[in-house]
Design an enzyme around this catalytic site. Structure first.
Site, PDB file in Angstrom:
ATOM      1  N   GLU A   1      16.166 -26.778  -6.862  1.00  0.00           N
ATOM      2  CA  GLU A   1      16.346 -25.327  -6.826  1.00  0.00           C
ATOM      3  C   GLU A   1      15.956 -24.734  -8.180  1.00  0.00           C
ATOM      4  OE1 GLU A   1      19.951 -22.079  -6.078  1.00  0.00           O
ATOM      5  OE2 GLU A   1      20.423 -24.144  -6.643  1.00  0.00           O
ATOM      6  N   HIS A   2      16.529 -25.274  -9.248  1.00  0.00           N
ATOM      7  CA  HIS A   2      16.199 -24.861 -10.614  1.00  0.00           C
ATOM      8  C   HIS A   2      15.614 -26.061 -11.352  1.00  0.00           C
ATOM      9  CE1 HIS A   2      19.873 -22.502  -9.476  1.00  0.00           C
ATOM     10  NE2 HIS A   2      19.121 -21.493  -9.889  1.00  0.00           N
TER      11      HIS A   2
END
Length: 427
Positions: A325-326
């Site tokens: 996601e990050h």
């Protein structure tokens, strides 16, 4: 034991595979719980919604589930208002560059084009649970407004029968039309089908717990609504070499763990020395910053990992398999290393780009694909709320020139009697 260090190679499947398969949660059991709730709200509307609000949110349901934002005047700390306005401006400026142009081209004398048209009604889910998320309201509403969505509502659980002014202020600053005070699967059902008091939406976006995700997936599968990527636990993967500051890396791992016990925080490095220092800093920080301590420690112990690979290339191979996601890249050549990224929700380059900047203020969107979905999904943006409509204007000359090809193709498909004829009669 706060976080474990593993010296690994890409072929160490016994260690890496369970991590790669993380959070690809089987929703079947949750769907079984959610389906009757959704169907009940569909059939009984506000009455069912009141019962579930009292049962699951443990509050007395509000007299009205709907707050019209134009009628509200929230009172908030001036510093919070300034921060929200600044964040909104940055988000708006970044997302403006995502607005696509309508284009056309001439092929064989025919005009062909693309027209981008917005979805008409959208609901943005803002989670309740363990924290307040006015930032999520900004992230969901602003791109929808830029896309031209005319009807935007926030759906979020009531707190003690009402909502904090900070959430209302965020909705007002972002430009939403109303707030629906309902959470969980029942809230998603209410804005999807509509009730006596709540308008329905065609599209629902935003993060939430597994019940929210299951409701979105179920209703999308039924063709009731469109959704963004299904949300899972929050996650960060950091690729760092010996140029990174171990205290900063540890802080970034813990900022993800702060979201919840199931949050995922991973460091991939080619430096055993950095790995050991980060481990020490994580343990030190857990003692020095005890707020939400049990949650952070459980997240780090259950889902935190430090992988030491022989080189940075292997770190990037693993990251692309993981599709975080990050993704933070804290390396000497981070700009060059960006080219190695194939799959990630959002990337944070250099030592001065913690995920929290993107979460709140820099301008990129924090509604991102999780659990490996970044391999096929993008971050929420203007295009999320747009449909691409193609059009064509065919000339008589083109009909004459291209009919022979239409004849061959329609005959091959056994459709010449009508398909072929519709072109033939225009020659």
């Amino acid at each position: 034991m706060a976080i474990q260090i593993f010296k690994v190679g890409l072929k160490d499947h016994s260690v890496l595979d369970p991590v790669l398969k993380r959070a690809r949660e089987d929703l079947s059991s949750t769907l079984a719980l959610v389906k009757p709730i959704v169907e009940d709200v569909k059939n009984r509307g506000d009455s069912a919604l009141r019962e579930y609000t009292q049962k699951f949110d443990e509050v007395i349901p509000p007299k009205s589930f709907v707050l019209e934002i134009s009628k509200l005047n929230p009172k908030i700390d001036p510093k919070l208002k300034t921060a929200l306005v600044k964040a909104a401006k940055n988000i708006r400026n970044f997302h403006k560059i995502q607005i696509p142009e309508n284009k056309e081209i001439i092929i064989h004398g025919n005009k062909l084009g693309i027209l981008h048209t917005p979805i008409e009604s959208v609901s943005v889910y803002a989670p309740g649970g363990k924290a307040l998320y006015p930032s999520t309201i900004l992230m969901g509403v602003i791109p929808a407004k830029l896309a031209g969505v005319k009807n935007i509502q926030i759906v979020t659980p009531p707190r003690k029968g009402t909502l904090p002014d900070g959430l209302i202020a965020a909705a007002k600053i972002a430009g939403a039309d109303r707030i629906v005070m309902a959470g969980g699967a029942q809230g998603i059902a209410a804005v999807s089908y509509g009730t006596e008091s709540i308008p329905s939406s065609e599209f629902v976006v935003g993060p939430g717990n597994k019940f929210v995700t299951a409701a979105k997936v179920y209703l999308s599968g039924q063709g009731v609504i469109g959704i963004d990527s299904p949300a899972g636990p929050s996650e960060v993967l950091i690729i760092a070499d010996d140029s990174a500051d171990p205290m900063w890396v540890a802080a970034d791992l813990l900022s993800q763990a702060e979201h919840g016990e199931d949050s995922v925080a991973i460091l991939c490095t080619n430096s055993l020395s950095l790995a050991q220092k980060v481990k020490e800093e994580v343990e030190k920080a857990l003692i020095e910053r005890p707020k939400r301590g049990e949650m952070k420690r459980k997240s780090i112990e259950d889902h935190g990992k430090i992988f030491v690979f022989s080189n940075l290339e292997e770190c990037f191979v693993f990251s692309n398999l993981f599709a975080p996601e990050h993704l933070e890249i804290q390396t000497k050549n981070f700009k060059k290393d960006l080219k190695k990224v194939k799959h990630a929700g959002s990337v944070f380059l250099g030592n001065y780009s913690p995920v929290a900047m993107g979460d709140y203020i820099s301008g990129t969107n924090h509604i991102l694909p999780t659990a490996g979905a970044a391999r096929i999904y993008s971050s929420l943006g203007v295009s999320t709320f747009l449909k691409r409509v193609t059009w064509q204007e065919v000339s008589k000359k083109s009909i004459q020139n291209l009919y022979p090809h239409v004849k061959v193709l329609s005959e091959f498909e056994g459709l010449d009697e009508e398909h072929g004829n519709s072109v033939r009669i225009r020659r």
